[in-house]
Design a protein around this motif. Structure first.
Motif, PDB file in Angstrom:
ATOM      1  N   GLU A 146      38.333 105.431  73.692  1.00  0.00           N
ATOM      2  CA  GLU A 146      39.375 104.635  74.365  1.00  0.00           C
ATOM      3  C   GLU A 146      40.775 104.819  73.993  1.00  0.00           C
ATOM      4  N   THR A 147      41.628 104.478  74.664  1.00  0.00           N
ATOM      5  CA  THR A 147      43.185 104.451  74.367  1.00  0.00           C
ATOM      6  C   THR A 147      43.832 103.050  74.146  1.00  0.00           C
ATOM      7  N   VAL A 148      44.419 103.084  72.998  1.00  0.00           N
ATOM      8  CA  VAL A 148      45.190 101.566  72.748  1.00  0.00           C
ATOM      9  C   VAL A 148      46.067 101.484  73.727  1.00  0.00           C
ATOM     10  N   ALA A 149      46.343 100.398  74.368  1.00  0.00           N
ATOM     11  CA  ALA A 149      47.144 100.040  75.425  1.00  0.00           C
ATOM     12  C   ALA A 149      48.534  99.412  74.761  1.00  0.00           C
ATOM     13  N   ARG A 150      48.162  98.458  73.876  1.00  0.00           N
ATOM     14  CA  ARG A 150      49.082  97.993  73.153  1.00  0.00           C
ATOM     15  C   ARG A 150      48.720  97.245  72.110  1.00  0.00           C
ATOM     16  N   VAL A 151      49.685  96.649  71.000  1.00  0.00           N
ATOM     17  CA  VAL A 151      49.193  96.232  69.792  1.00  0.00           C
ATOM     18  C   VAL A 151      50.124  94.944  69.632  1.00  0.00           C
ATOM     19  N   THR A 152      49.485  93.906  69.010  1.00  0.00           N
ATOM     20  CA  THR A 152      50.303  92.821  68.656  1.00  0.00           C
ATOM     21  C   THR A 152      50.311  92.678  67.192  1.00  0.00           C
ATOM     22  N   PRO A 153      50.669  91.897  66.530  1.00  0.00           N
ATOM     23  CA  PRO A 153      50.839  91.750  65.237  1.00  0.00           C
ATOM     24  C   PRO A 153      49.384  91.550  64.569  1.00  0.00           C
ATOM     25  N   THR A 154      48.469  91.034  65.170  1.00  0.00           N
ATOM     26  CA  THR A 154      47.054  90.668  64.817  1.00  0.00           C
ATOM     27  C   THR A 154      46.041  91.482  65.623  1.00  0.00           C
ATOM     28  N   MET A 155      46.332  91.898  66.510  1.00  0.00           N
ATOM     29  CA  MET A 155      45.323  92.539  67.681  1.00  0.00           C
ATOM     30  C   MET A 155      45.525  93.909  68.237  1.00  0.00           C
ATOM     31  N   ILE A 156      44.516  94.641  68.427  1.00  0.00           N
ATOM     32  CA  ILE A 156      44.609  95.799  69.099  1.00  0.00           C
ATOM     33  C   ILE A 156      43.944  95.576  70.491  1.00  0.00           C
ATOM     34  N   VAL A 157      44.986  96.155  71.506  1.00  0.00           N
ATOM     35  CA  VAL A 157      44.541  95.776  73.024  1.00  0.00           C
ATOM     36  C   VAL A 157      44.132  97.260  73.484  1.00  0.00           C
ATOM     37  N   ILE A 158      42.719  97.194  74.103  1.00  0.00           N
ATOM     38  CA  ILE A 158      42.321  98.268  74.963  1.00  0.00           C
ATOM     39  C   ILE A 158      42.260  97.661  76.339  1.00  0.00           C
ATOM     40  N   ALA A 159      42.742  98.674  77.181  1.00  0.00           N
ATOM     41  CA  ALA A 159      42.915  98.315  78.859  1.00  0.00           C
ATOM     42  C   ALA A 159      41.827  98.960  79.465  1.00  0.00           C
ATOM     43  N   GLY A 160      41.099  98.018  80.254  1.00  0.00           N
ATOM     44  CA  GLY A 160      39.952  98.739  80.765  1.00  0.00           C
ATOM     45  C   GLY A 160      40.259  98.888  82.250  1.00  0.00           C
ATOM     46  N   GLY A 161      39.222  99.041  83.083  1.00  0.00           N
ATOM     47  CA  GLY A 161      39.330  99.123  84.429  1.00  0.00           C
ATOM     48  C   GLY A 161      39.949  97.706  85.285  1.00  0.00           C
ATOM     49  N   ASN A 162      40.175  97.552  86.407  1.00  0.00           N
ATOM     50  CA  ASN A 162      40.201  96.531  87.035  1.00  0.00           C
ATOM     51  C   ASN A 162      41.498  95.425  86.347  1.00  0.00           C
ATOM     52  N   GLU A 163      42.261  96.028  85.748  1.00  0.00           N
ATOM     53  CA  GLU A 163      43.289  95.270  84.800  1.00  0.00           C
ATOM     54  C   GLU A 163      42.408  94.397  83.758  1.00  0.00           C
ATOM     55  N   TYR A 164      41.657  94.617  83.327  1.00  0.00           N
ATOM     56  CA  TYR A 164      40.823  93.914  82.353  1.00  0.00           C
ATOM     57  C   TYR A 164      41.200  94.615  81.020  1.00  0.00           C
ATOM     58  N   GLU A 165      41.561  93.687  80.153  1.00  0.00           N
ATOM     59  CA  GLU A 165      41.762  94.027  78.723  1.00  0.00           C
ATOM     60  C   GLU A 165      40.912  93.282  77.544  1.00  0.00           C
ATOM     61  N   SER A 166      40.710  94.218  76.567  1.00  0.00           N
ATOM     62  CA  SER A 166      39.932  93.780  75.727  1.00  0.00           C
ATOM     63  C   SER A 166      40.518  93.885  74.376  1.00  0.00           C
ATOM     64  N   LYS A 167      40.358  92.704  73.444  1.00  0.00           N
ATOM     65  CA  LYS A 167      41.236  92.358  72.196  1.00  0.00           C
ATOM     66  C   LYS A 167      40.418  92.446  71.017  1.00  0.00           C
ATOM     67  N   TYR A 168      40.890  93.359  70.153  1.00  0.00           N
ATOM     68  CA  TYR A 168      40.128  93.432  68.892  1.00  0.00           C
ATOM     69  C   TYR A 168      41.238  93.100  67.748  1.00  0.00           C
ATOM     70  N   ARG A 169      40.450  92.510  66.527  1.00  0.00           N
ATOM     71  CA  ARG A 169      41.149  92.098  65.442  1.00  0.00           C
ATOM     72  C   ARG A 169      41.490  93.415  64.566  1.00  0.00           C
ATOM     73  N   LYS A 170      42.937  93.200  64.148  1.00  0.00           N
ATOM     74  CA  LYS A 170      43.303  94.527  63.371  1.00  0.00           C
ATOM     75  C   LYS A 170      42.789  94.365  61.973  1.00  0.00           C
ATOM     76  N   HIS A 171      42.388  93.073  61.520  1.00  0.00           N
ATOM     77  CA  HIS A 171      41.728  93.065  60.106  1.00  0.00           C
ATOM     78  C   HIS A 171      40.475  93.589  59.823  1.00  0.00           C
TER      79      HIS A 171
END
Length: 132
Positions: A37-62
């Motif tokens: 998968e490709t990282v769509a964006r990052v926040t200070p605490t999360m990695i966001v993966i964009a999926g189909g149909n504008e769905y995002e899944s978020k994962y903890r950086k730690h």
């Protein structure tokens, strides 16, 4: 700690999940399969993966685990190295090929074609037996 080189080819070293940037590749592992998968964006605490149909899944950086997943069915991301990407792509190809072949309507295939398919598979089986 996840270790690897940046899959963007820019020579930047990605040592931890905190080093990931949008556009970097990650390996997403779930209970049933792995995918690149490709990282769509990052926040200070999360990695966001964009999926189909504008769905995002978020994962903890730690720790790489998905935000909100139950403990018995946890998906997670890890840094993708070139070797891991090749391996996961091969797994994906093989899974899709097996699904395609198992669902194929073999009843409509010409007998000559079926004989050719069987001959190919038998030859593959024999070549693997010789190697072992």
């Amino acid at each position: 700690v996840c270790r690897g080189t940046s899959s963007k080819g820019d020579g930047g070293l990605v040592v931890t999940l905190h080093d990931l940037k949008p556009g970097d590749k990650v390996i997403l592992s779930s209970q049933y399969q792995r995918s690149v998968e490709t990282v769509a964006r990052v926040t200070p605490t999360m990695i966001v993966i964009a999926g189909g149909n504008e769905y995002e899944s978020k994962y903890r950086k730690h720790n790489g685990y998905r935000v909100g997943d139950e403990s018995y069915c946890r998906s997670h991301v890890e840094i993708a190295t070139d070797v891991m990407i090749l391996k996961v792509n091969e797994e994906t190809f093989r899974r899709r090929a097996q699904e395609f072949l198992s669902r194929y309507n073999w009843g409509k295939v010409a007998s000559a074609t079926l004989r050719d398919v069987i001959a190919l598979l038998e030859a593959d089986t024999r070549s693997r037996e010789v190697k072992t």
